[in-house]
Design a protein around this motif. Sequence first.
Motif, mmCIF file in Angstrom:
data_model
loop_
_atom_site.group_PDB
_atom_site.id
_atom_site.type_symbol
_atom_site.label_atom_id
_atom_site.label_comp_id
_atom_site.label_asym_id
_atom_site.label_seq_id
_atom_site.Cartn_x
_atom_site.Cartn_y
_atom_site.Cartn_z
ATOM 1 N N UNK A 8 -0.899 7.304 -91.688
ATOM 2 C CA UNK A 8 0.439 6.758 -91.919
ATOM 3 C C UNK A 8 0.440 5.269 -91.582
ATOM 4 N N UNK A 9 1.079 4.503 -92.452
ATOM 5 C CA UNK A 9 1.288 3.077 -92.209
ATOM 6 C C UNK A 9 2.718 2.893 -91.715
ATOM 7 N N UNK A 10 2.894 1.945 -90.790
ATOM 8 C CA UNK A 10 4.219 1.704 -90.226
ATOM 9 C C UNK A 10 4.363 0.234 -89.838
ATOM 10 N N UNK A 11 5.600 -0.206 -89.800
ATOM 11 C CA UNK A 11 5.908 -1.514 -89.208
ATOM 12 C C UNK A 11 7.247 -1.412 -88.515
ATOM 13 N N UNK A 12 7.392 -2.220 -87.488
ATOM 14 C CA UNK A 12 8.563 -2.147 -86.625
ATOM 15 C C UNK A 12 9.107 -3.552 -86.406
ATOM 16 N N UNK A 13 10.364 -3.629 -86.044
ATOM 17 C CA UNK A 13 10.997 -4.910 -85.745
ATOM 18 C C UNK A 13 10.878 -5.225 -84.256
ATOM 19 N N UNK A 14 11.241 -6.448 -83.908
ATOM 20 C CA UNK A 14 11.208 -6.899 -82.511
ATOM 21 C C UNK A 14 11.990 -5.940 -81.620
ATOM 22 N N UNK A 15 11.425 -5.638 -80.474
ATOM 23 C CA UNK A 15 11.991 -4.743 -79.454
ATOM 24 C C UNK A 15 12.113 -3.289 -79.924
ATOM 25 N N UNK A 17 11.161 0.657 -80.698
ATOM 26 C CA UNK A 17 10.611 1.712 -79.855
ATOM 27 C C UNK A 17 10.788 3.032 -80.585
ATOM 28 N N UNK A 18 9.692 3.630 -81.037
ATOM 29 C CA UNK A 18 9.762 4.850 -81.826
ATOM 30 C C UNK A 18 8.484 5.648 -81.625
ATOM 31 N N UNK A 19 8.237 6.611 -82.514
ATOM 32 C CA UNK A 19 7.015 7.372 -82.365
ATOM 33 C C UNK A 19 6.877 8.475 -83.383
ATOM 34 N N UNK A 20 5.781 9.241 -83.234
ATOM 35 C CA UNK A 20 5.486 10.374 -84.099
ATOM 36 C C UNK A 20 5.229 11.578 -83.209
ATOM 37 N N UNK A 21 6.014 12.627 -83.421
ATOM 38 C CA UNK A 21 5.822 13.880 -82.688
ATOM 39 C C UNK A 21 4.706 14.669 -83.366
ATOM 40 N N UNK A 31 5.734 0.929 -80.973
ATOM 41 C CA UNK A 31 6.715 0.021 -80.382
ATOM 42 C C UNK A 31 6.250 -1.420 -80.475
ATOM 43 N N UNK A 32 7.127 -2.308 -80.113
ATOM 44 C CA UNK A 32 6.830 -3.737 -80.057
ATOM 45 C C UNK A 32 6.013 -3.980 -78.791
ATOM 46 N N UNK A 33 4.706 -4.018 -78.932
ATOM 47 C CA UNK A 33 3.800 -4.149 -77.778
ATOM 48 C C UNK A 33 3.952 -5.496 -77.076
ATOM 49 N N UNK A 34 4.511 -6.476 -77.749
ATOM 50 C CA UNK A 34 4.698 -7.797 -77.144
ATOM 51 C C UNK A 34 5.983 -7.876 -76.335
ATOM 52 N N UNK A 35 6.755 -6.809 -76.296
ATOM 53 C CA UNK A 35 8.061 -6.834 -75.641
ATOM 54 C C UNK A 35 7.972 -6.590 -74.134
ATOM 55 N N UNK A 120 14.299 5.126 -82.692
ATOM 56 C CA UNK A 120 15.331 4.926 -81.663
ATOM 57 C C UNK A 120 16.383 3.916 -82.081
ATOM 58 N N UNK A 121 16.700 3.827 -83.356
ATOM 59 C CA UNK A 121 17.808 2.986 -83.768
ATOM 60 C C UNK A 121 17.451 1.603 -84.257
#
Length: 137
Positions: A8-15, A17-21, A31-35, A120-121
């Motif tokens: 699976x490919x994914x991208x996330x925005x700043x801050x 926080x999500x995941x795959x069950x 998640x945003x690892x730089x946060x 997470x929104x």
Amino acid sequence: YGDFELLVDWKIHEKGDSGIYLRGSPQVQIWDAAHKGAGTPNLDGVGSGWLYNNQKNPSKPSKVADKPVGEWNSFRILMVGEKVHVFLNDELVVNNVTLENYWERDKPVYPLGDIELQNHGNKLYFKNIYVREIPRQ
């Protein structure tokens, strides 16, 4: 699903926080690892791919392999028995770790269950989702 390989490919925005069950148990973290650990000092410098709810077995990935926020990342996740391997952007970050049963801590992870894409929104994108069953031997 029982034993499987998930791409699976994914991208996330700043801050973000999500995941795959995996098999309904939370979760391979995205998640945003730089946060800076979202305010949790013991998570500073921890990248995506960690097994968020593991308490007895290792949880944190061996390295940060995340691309910058807003860029596409790729997971390759192998789930065989109770063991999980996570590759993030072709880097092995979780190697043969037992995934714990979050819902019933005194029991092993369920032998069958759903794969769930969780958010997470914050904005999160998935694409190129492939699942391959690994026949049990």
